[in-house]
Design a protein around this motif. Sequence first.
Motif, PDB file in Angstrom:
ATOM      1  N   TYR A  37     -46.323 -40.279  10.404  1.00 35.62           N
ATOM      2  CA  TYR A  37     -45.763 -38.616  10.998  1.00 35.62           C
ATOM      3  C   TYR A  37     -45.580 -38.315  10.934  1.00 35.62           C
ATOM      4  O   TYR A  37     -45.620 -36.763  11.428  1.00 35.62           O
ATOM      5  CB  TYR A  37     -44.580 -39.630  12.440  1.00 35.62           C
ATOM      6  CG  TYR A  37     -45.172 -40.766  13.011  1.00 35.62           C
ATOM      7  CD1 TYR A  37     -45.507 -39.698  14.670  1.00 35.62           C
ATOM      8  CD2 TYR A  37     -45.484 -42.105  13.004  1.00 35.62           C
ATOM      9  CE1 TYR A  37     -45.860 -40.388  15.978  1.00 35.62           C
ATOM     10  CE2 TYR A  37     -45.431 -42.784  14.514  1.00 35.62           C
ATOM     11  CZ  TYR A  37     -45.867 -41.955  15.724  1.00 35.62           C
ATOM     12  OH  TYR A  37     -45.848 -42.138  16.591  1.00 35.62           O
ATOM     13  N   ALA A  59     -42.429 -29.499  17.114  1.00 34.13           N
ATOM     14  CA  ALA A  59     -42.243 -31.354  16.893  1.00 34.13           C
ATOM     15  C   ALA A  59     -41.000 -31.324  15.695  1.00 34.13           C
ATOM     16  O   ALA A  59     -40.770 -31.745  14.679  1.00 34.13           O
ATOM     17  CB  ALA A  59     -43.380 -31.461  16.412  1.00 34.13           C
ATOM     18  N   LEU A  70     -43.027 -39.340  23.329  1.00 34.45           N
ATOM     19  CA  LEU A  70     -43.042 -38.525  23.398  1.00 34.45           C
ATOM     20  C   LEU A  70     -43.686 -39.182  21.776  1.00 34.45           C
ATOM     21  O   LEU A  70     -44.430 -38.196  21.272  1.00 34.45           O
ATOM     22  CB  LEU A  70     -42.310 -37.291  22.695  1.00 34.45           C
ATOM     23  CG  LEU A  70     -41.453 -36.461  24.167  1.00 34.45           C
ATOM     24  CD1 LEU A  70     -40.209 -35.730  23.237  1.00 34.45           C
ATOM     25  CD2 LEU A  70     -43.028 -36.186  24.309  1.00 34.45           C
ATOM     26  N   VAL A  71     -43.246 -39.728  20.890  1.00 30.80           N
ATOM     27  CA  VAL A  71     -43.339 -40.017  19.190  1.00 30.80           C
ATOM     28  C   VAL A  71     -44.423 -40.959  19.772  1.00 30.80           C
ATOM     29  O   VAL A  71     -45.559 -41.364  18.764  1.00 30.80           O
ATOM     30  CB  VAL A  71     -42.110 -40.798  18.532  1.00 30.80           C
ATOM     31  CG1 VAL A  71     -42.402 -41.632  18.010  1.00 30.80           C
ATOM     32  CG2 VAL A  71     -40.980 -39.851  18.478  1.00 30.80           C
ATOM     33  N   VAL A  94     -47.733 -33.999  11.764  1.00 30.43           N
ATOM     34  CA  VAL A  94     -47.017 -33.796  12.066  1.00 30.43           C
ATOM     35  C   VAL A  94     -47.156 -31.601  10.809  1.00 30.43           C
ATOM     36  O   VAL A  94     -47.817 -31.068  11.476  1.00 30.43           O
ATOM     37  CB  VAL A  94     -45.286 -33.363  11.865  1.00 30.43           C
ATOM     38  CG1 VAL A  94     -45.256 -31.944  12.463  1.00 30.43           C
ATOM     39  CG2 VAL A  94     -45.056 -34.240  13.723  1.00 30.43           C
ATOM     40  N   ALA A 142     -52.063 -35.268  18.332  1.00 30.73           N
ATOM     41  CA  ALA A 142     -52.007 -34.464  16.907  1.00 30.73           C
ATOM     42  C   ALA A 142     -53.445 -34.611  17.090  1.00 30.73           C
ATOM     43  O   ALA A 142     -54.617 -33.721  16.241  1.00 30.73           O
ATOM     44  CB  ALA A 142     -51.352 -34.863  16.059  1.00 30.73           C
ATOM     45  N   TRP A 175     -47.722 -38.387  20.527  1.00 31.76           N
ATOM     46  CA  TRP A 175     -47.636 -37.658  18.955  1.00 31.76           C
ATOM     47  C   TRP A 175     -48.653 -38.077  18.866  1.00 31.76           C
ATOM     48  O   TRP A 175     -49.973 -37.310  18.496  1.00 31.76           O
ATOM     49  CB  TRP A 175     -46.609 -37.506  18.313  1.00 31.76           C
ATOM     50  CG  TRP A 175     -47.445 -37.034  17.704  1.00 31.76           C
ATOM     51  CD1 TRP A 175     -47.475 -37.149  16.006  1.00 31.76           C
ATOM     52  CD2 TRP A 175     -47.218 -35.246  17.079  1.00 31.76           C
ATOM     53  NE1 TRP A 175     -48.125 -35.873  15.520  1.00 31.76           N
ATOM     54  CE2 TRP A 175     -48.151 -34.642  15.895  1.00 31.76           C
ATOM     55  CE3 TRP A 175     -47.005 -34.236  17.977  1.00 31.76           C
ATOM     56  CZ2 TRP A 175     -47.975 -33.302  15.917  1.00 31.76           C
ATOM     57  CZ3 TRP A 175     -46.962 -32.994  17.860  1.00 31.76           C
ATOM     58  CH2 TRP A 175     -47.656 -32.777  16.799  1.00 31.76           C
TER      59      TRP A 175
END
Length: 219
Positions: free
Chosen positions: A42, A76, A100-101, A46, A108, A104
């Motif tokens: 993650y 984020a 949301l996680v 990001v 992305a 993602w």
Amino acid sequence: MSRSIRPDAVLIQAVIAGALSFAHLHDLAEAAGQSGWKAWAYPISVDLLLVAAWRRLRTARRDRSAWTWFVIALAASLGANVATAGLLDLHDVPAWLRILVAGWPALAFLGGTLLVHSPTQPPDPAAEEVAAQEADVHRADAPEPAPAPPTVPELAPAADPAPPAAAPVVPAALLDHARKIADAHRASTGTPMPADALTARLGLPAPMADAITTQLQLA
């Protein structure tokens, strides 16, 4: 010769800030149910989206999509850093944050694909034509360069004329003798004695003979 490595304060600060942000994103993803290698992926996702959006902005400042994805990636990253500062109980993460996680990666992937494959803005033909016309106007208004003055060839200085040779001095006795010969010729022939005849008669050099005939004014 070995080169000494000097520490850069800006580089050190960037490494520390990146490491802390990476750790916060990992902790938040792990608290939201992403375990193992997924929690470590993650932060990379990001940061890569943030870098891709920034690179896009450097070449296209007016690209709204680049600004949109830059703000999303920045939010984020900042959200994860703020959430792990004690404002959120990582042992009891709310459902909306888990959603949301979990969503993602798809977000992305979409943002990275759009940033990479977004077409560059084609040049405006009308703007190019206007710029060309303005260039022609400026070129026409520019004063023409003044013609160069004609080059005059340099003349060599005229040589000084040679001074005239001084007339030889005729002795008085020689002049009287020549006059008597000329008078005798006039008396016998009735005509003046020619100059060449007097010269031959006297047998003198040419300059002296010329001086005598000039003074006697013989034809």
